[in-house]
Design a protein around this motif. Structure first.
Motif, PDB file in Angstrom:
ATOM      1  N   GLY A   1      -5.406 -48.371 -42.119  1.00 51.34           N
ATOM      2  CA  GLY A   1      -4.422 -47.790 -43.015  1.00 51.34           C
ATOM      3  C   GLY A   1      -4.037 -48.791 -44.085  1.00 51.34           C
ATOM      4  N   ALA A   2      -2.752 -48.856 -44.416  1.00 47.34           N
ATOM      5  CA  ALA A   2      -2.264 -49.806 -45.420  1.00 47.34           C
ATOM      6  C   ALA A   2      -0.871 -50.264 -45.011  1.00 47.34           C
ATOM      7  N   SER A   3      -0.556 -51.514 -45.277  1.00 46.79           N
ATOM      8  CA  SER A   3       0.715 -52.083 -44.856  1.00 46.79           C
ATOM      9  C   SER A   3       1.696 -52.157 -46.014  1.00 46.79           C
ATOM     10  N   ALA A   4       2.984 -52.267 -45.684  1.00 46.61           N
ATOM     11  CA  ALA A   4       4.020 -52.396 -46.697  1.00 46.61           C
ATOM     12  C   ALA A   4       3.770 -53.639 -47.542  1.00 46.61           C
ATOM     13  N   GLY A   5       3.951 -53.509 -48.856  1.00 44.97           N
ATOM     14  CA  GLY A   5       3.723 -54.617 -49.773  1.00 44.97           C
ATOM     15  C   GLY A   5       2.313 -54.672 -50.320  1.00 44.97           C
TER      16      GLY A   5
END
Length: 481
Positions: free
Chosen positions: A467-471
């Protein structure tokens, strides 16, 4: 049971040998490749829409069919940008509030007047905003930076009271003077001829969407009628026996057809004319007949629902019967001007896209027109239109930038669900201290529609397990407001 009590028999897709055919063997194509195929198909099918010439006041939001140019320099003459006095800048080079410079008033010029009286040394001409600057004047002093020589207040000279017979004398035959309290530089408060636009400068380009500002420019240069591309007609069908008309009462197991109206709104937003064609039955011959009629009425046909692998997915059945266009599928295609996409027969362009939501999204060419079969899930239907149908509509209207605009933003909240396909997540965009952030919205499953109205962009989460992480910096496809 069908309506009226008739049993509904699952659709079987078989070939001549009686074998079940390939709804389960679809070959996924990357989004970029699918978009390239669509744009190439537009060129092969239509090139562009016919040209219409319409009144200037009706061309806002339409797409220019010709390159229109400025018919003269603009401004066409030296023009005052303020109310004040036309002067020679050298005469007031030493002017100040403590030592104002006195100038004799010799004439007045209103907007629309032709300025003919030269400004001689030691003189000034009263001038209004937009008026022609008189000969030999090279600057305009603002009214607020002057005062009447006798009254000691801001100079106010009435054109009516002063008249045109003798601007060099007051009511009692005495010369009128003004005092300039501020220096001005050569050219100050004067718009020079051609400063804004020169004759021959482009006002529109082919395929440019005409905004209110373009309308103002075109009017300025005398274009009372404007050539634009005709609005593409987009025929919209819904599939599924579970669907009710929007105005009908809900029944157990059934839902209202909201996708058709949503697609119509999106088509109109893209400059097209939407034509609601009703519902397609789950019967192949009836669908063929309906589509054959639709190609006579529409430039693009869009269906919603019936593209997955269920036993009643009629559009999947139709697509499986078409010969497949198979040129470099799976790899991004470069736009072609050579007509490499043969469009003399009905063709399946693609029937699966490597994306979530909406992987069953399909496209074909039938009867010389483009057919898009979108998912029946609202979120997937919405994404499919943005990625493929809107670019086709825009390309038909001549624009060279038909694909969605992509910007980068920092992800405010992580989206941890991985996917073997690229994922498009509805998001809100936020600007803080010069930085752009993307905030994923809730209710983003393909079947959910609650977050669609709030979406300002689609965050692209590349395929993968993380997925993708915050920031994280992500690409965002901008949605039209």
């Amino acid at each position: 049971m069908r309506e009226g009590g008739e049993s509904k028999v699952p659709i079987k897709i078989v070939n001549e040998q009686g074998e079940r055919r390939g709804r389960f063997r679809r070959k996924a194509i990357k989004v970029a490749a699918a978009q390239s195929v669509v744009l190439e198909a537009v060129r092969a099918c239509h090139a562009k829409m016919p040209v219409q010439v319409i009144p200037l006041h009706r061309c806002g939001g339409r797409y220019a069919a010709e390159r229109l140019v400025a018919t003269c320099d603009w401004p066409p003459f030296a023009r005052s940008g303020v109310d004040g006095f036309a002067v020679r800048s050298g005469d007031v080079a030493l002017a100040s509030a403590s030592k104002p410079v006195s100038l004799r008033l010799i004439d007045s010029v209103a907007a629309g007047d032709r300025a003919v009286t030269p400004v001689l040394p030691g003189t000034a001409v009263r001038i209004m905003t937009g008026a022609m600057v008189p000969p030999d004047a090279d600057a305009v002093v603002m009214l607020e930076q002057t005062e009447d020589a006798e009254a000691g207040t801001g100079a106010k000279v009435s054109f009516k009271a002063w008249g045109k017979a003798s601007h060099s004398e007051g009511a009692h035959g005495t010369a009128i003077e003004i005092k300039v309290k501020h220096t001005v530089q050569k050219g100050q408060n004067v718009a020079q001829p051609g400063e804004e636009l020169q004759a021959g400068a482009a006002l529109t380009e082919v395929g440019m969407m005409l905004r209110p500002g373009h309308v103002a420019l075109l009017g300025t240069f005398g274009y009372s009628d404007v050539p634009v591309f005709a609005r593409p007609r987009v025929g919209i069908f819904a599939t599924g026996s579970e669907l009710l008309a929007v105005g009908e009462r809900l029944e157990p197991g059934r839902i209202r057809d909201s996708n058709s109206a949503m697609l119509a709104a999106m088509a109109e937003q893209s400059g097209a004319e939407a034509v609601l064609l009703g519902r397609l039955p789950d019967e192949l011959e009836a669908v063929r007949s309906a589509l054959a009629e639709a190609v006579k009425k529409a430039d693009i046909i869009v269906t919603t629902g019936g593209v997955s692998v269920g036993d009643y997915d009629i559009m999947a059945m139709l697509m499986s019967e078409l010969p497949r266009y198979d040129s470099r599928m799976g790899e991004p295609l470069e736009p072609s001007n050579s007509g490499s996409l043969e469009m003399e027969q009905d063709l399946l362009l693609f029937d699966r896209v490597s994306m979530r939501p909406g992987s069953p999204t399909s496209a074909a060419r039938i009867g010389g027109k483009l057919l898009f079969a979108l998912s029946g899930n609202p979120g997937a239907c919405f994404v499919g239109f943005e990625l493929f149908v809107r670019p086709a509509i825009l390309a038909l209207q001549g624009t060279s930038h038909a694909l969605p605009t992509v910007v980068q933003a920092e992800l405010l909240d992580g989206f941890e669900k991985g996917s073997p396909h690229d994922r498009y997540v509805r998001a809100r965009l936020i600007e803080r201290e010069g930085r752009r952030y993307a905030e994923p919205l809730g209710f983003v499953k393909s079947s959910m529609m609650a977050s669609i109205p709030a979406a300002e962009g689609l965050v692209l989460i590349p395929s993968g397990s993380q997925g993708a992480s915050a920031g994280q910096l992500v690409d965002v496809l901008l949605l039209l407001p």
